[in-house]
Design a protein around this motif. Structure first.
Motif, PDB file in Angstrom:
ATOM      1  N   TYR A 129       0.838  -1.198   0.000  1.00 29.03           N
ATOM      2  CA  TYR A 129       0.000   0.000   0.000  1.00 29.03           C
ATOM      3  C   TYR A 129       0.870   1.244   0.000  1.00 29.03           C
ATOM      4  O   TYR A 129       1.964   1.262   0.577  1.00 29.03           O
ATOM      5  CB  TYR A 129      -0.916   0.018   1.230  1.00 29.03           C
ATOM      6  N   LYS A 130       0.390   2.291  -0.637  1.00 29.64           N
ATOM      7  CA  LYS A 130       1.107   3.557  -0.633  1.00 29.64           C
ATOM      8  C   LYS A 130       0.785   4.346   0.624  1.00 29.64           C
ATOM      9  O   LYS A 130      -0.193   4.060   1.319  1.00 29.64           O
ATOM     10  CB  LYS A 130       0.746   4.367  -1.871  1.00 29.64           C
ATOM     11  N   LYS A 135      -3.787   0.501  -3.048  1.00 35.26           N
ATOM     12  CA  LYS A 135      -2.910  -0.627  -3.363  1.00 35.26           C
ATOM     13  C   LYS A 135      -1.820  -0.221  -4.341  1.00 35.26           C
ATOM     14  O   LYS A 135      -2.053   0.542  -5.281  1.00 35.26           O
ATOM     15  CB  LYS A 135      -3.721  -1.787  -3.952  1.00 35.26           C
ATOM     16  N   LEU A 136      -0.627  -0.783  -4.137  1.00 34.90           N
ATOM     17  CA  LEU A 136       0.468  -0.574  -5.081  1.00 34.90           C
ATOM     18  C   LEU A 136       0.498  -1.683  -6.127  1.00 34.90           C
ATOM     19  O   LEU A 136       1.022  -1.506  -7.228  1.00 34.90           O
ATOM     20  CB  LEU A 136       1.808  -0.520  -4.334  1.00 34.90           C
ATOM     21  N   TYR A 137       0.022  -2.841  -5.755  1.00 30.37           N
ATOM     22  CA  TYR A 137      -0.016  -3.974  -6.717  1.00 30.37           C
ATOM     23  C   TYR A 137      -1.059  -4.964  -6.263  1.00 30.37           C
ATOM     24  O   TYR A 137      -1.582  -4.893  -5.183  1.00 30.37           O
ATOM     25  CB  TYR A 137       1.344  -4.656  -6.844  1.00 30.37           C
TER      26      TYR A 137
END
Length: 341
Positions: free
Chosen positions: A312-313, A339-341
């Protein structure tokens, strides 16, 4: 002012509370063979070996269920029962007594409403609720109602005791993660403590309606008193629903989105919902430990590395609240923002 607690006794469910067939709880699979873990906190009298065992139990429950129940937590049965009773008494007051507190203004320190703000369909949930800002007590107490009798005194006592439990559990979680025991003691848990008191009157046909929609909690951690009148709370477990069976004087603990994000997905925030029943009124009290609105939220640096990158960012909690509201409390919908991915 439209409150379920003001409705006359119906033999059938009014049309506006009847859900479309595909959204009725009878369509969902319920696993009746699984129960939430029950963790004995031993009244705070814990030696080092006992504490290590409790930490292991909390971490196991948090990873598998995102939910557990605690007993021997140090809060008297009288304190819990008094709080449940005074809240039920509030909903049973005459309509004209409650009317002054009815509001859609989410910024108020105390307000009464019905159904939920997170479902924009025309169908209403079989639920009334109070939203209470309750800590720091001295900041909000004068905005709480004086009726029913002793409401302010009972709420103040209950708030202090439940806050102690939440703080204790967060310390145990921090140790279980290998973090400093006070990792969660700063801005991550120093926002105003809020309480949501849910009241579900008896429903003529529970198969047609719902008490509360499936959702995950936006905060850090929730401590819930659900009384013993009837089973109504359900939690998602391996794509099926399980009943959270009431245990006298126990609290249900569940993790919010912020705890899942800070632990980089080690601990889970799990969907839960409320059903109705046809025989008795049910009251539950959710006490929510919140970050400050300007708190910076991100996976703990100690829990990420090259092999376990952050999922998460970073974000400010107030931005999360906006995203949560925009996603109407939908778990995947809100997490997609961060979410980052």
């Amino acid at each position: 002012m439209e409150l379920v607690s003001n409705l006359p006794v119906y033999q059938t469910v009014p049309e506006k509370y009847i859900f479309p067939p595909d959204k009725r709880p009878a369509n969902d699979i319920v696993n009746h063979s699984i129960n939430l873990p029950v963790i004995d906190l031993r009244g705070g009298r814990i030696d080092s070996d006992g504490q290590d065992e409790i930490i292991r139990d909390i971490m196991k429950a948090g990873k598998e269920f995102g939910f557990f129940q605690v007993i021997n937590h140090g809060i008297s049965t009288k304190t819990i029962d008094n709080m449940l009773q005074v809240c039920e008494n509030f909903f049973k007051m005459p309509a004209q007594e409650k009317e002054r507190y009815y509001s859609d203004d989410m910024s108020r320190a105390f307000f009464l409403n019905s159904s939920t703000q997170y479902d924009k369909s025309q169908t209403r949930y079989w639920r009334d609720y109070l939203r209470i800002a309750c800590y720091p007590i001295e900041e909000f107490v004068d905005q709480w109602p004086e009726k029913p009798e002793n409401f302010r005194e009972i709420l103040s006592e209950y708030t202090l005791r439940v806050r102690e439990i939440a703080s204790k559990i967060l310390k145990l979680i921090a140790e279980g993660l290998g973090l400093h025991k006070d990792y969660f003691a700063g801005d991550l848990s120093k926002g105003n403590i809020k309480m949501e008191v849910n009241f579900y009157p008896p429903c003529p046909d529970p198969s047609l309606t719902m008490g509360l929609l499936p959702h995950c909690d936006r905060q850090l951690i929730t401590v819930l008193a659900q009384g013993t009148a009837a089973t109504g709370l359900q939690a998602k477990y391996k794509q099926k629903w399980i009943n959270v069976k009431p245990i006298p004087s126990a609290f249900v603990v569940n993790f919010g989105h912020q705890l899942e994000i800070v632990t980089n997905g080690i601990l889970k925030s799990v969907e839960h919902r409320a059903l109705t029943n046809s025989t008795v009124a049910r009251t539950s009290i959710a006490t929510m430990t919140m970050p400050t609105m300007d708190c910076l939220i991100a996976p703990a640096k100690e829990l990420v590395n090259e092999n376990n990158p952050p999922m998460y960012k970073e974000f400010i909690f107030r931005d999360f609240i906006k995203a949560y509201d925009a996603a109407l409390a939908n778990r995947e919908g809100v997490l997609e923002f961060f979410k980052l991915y």
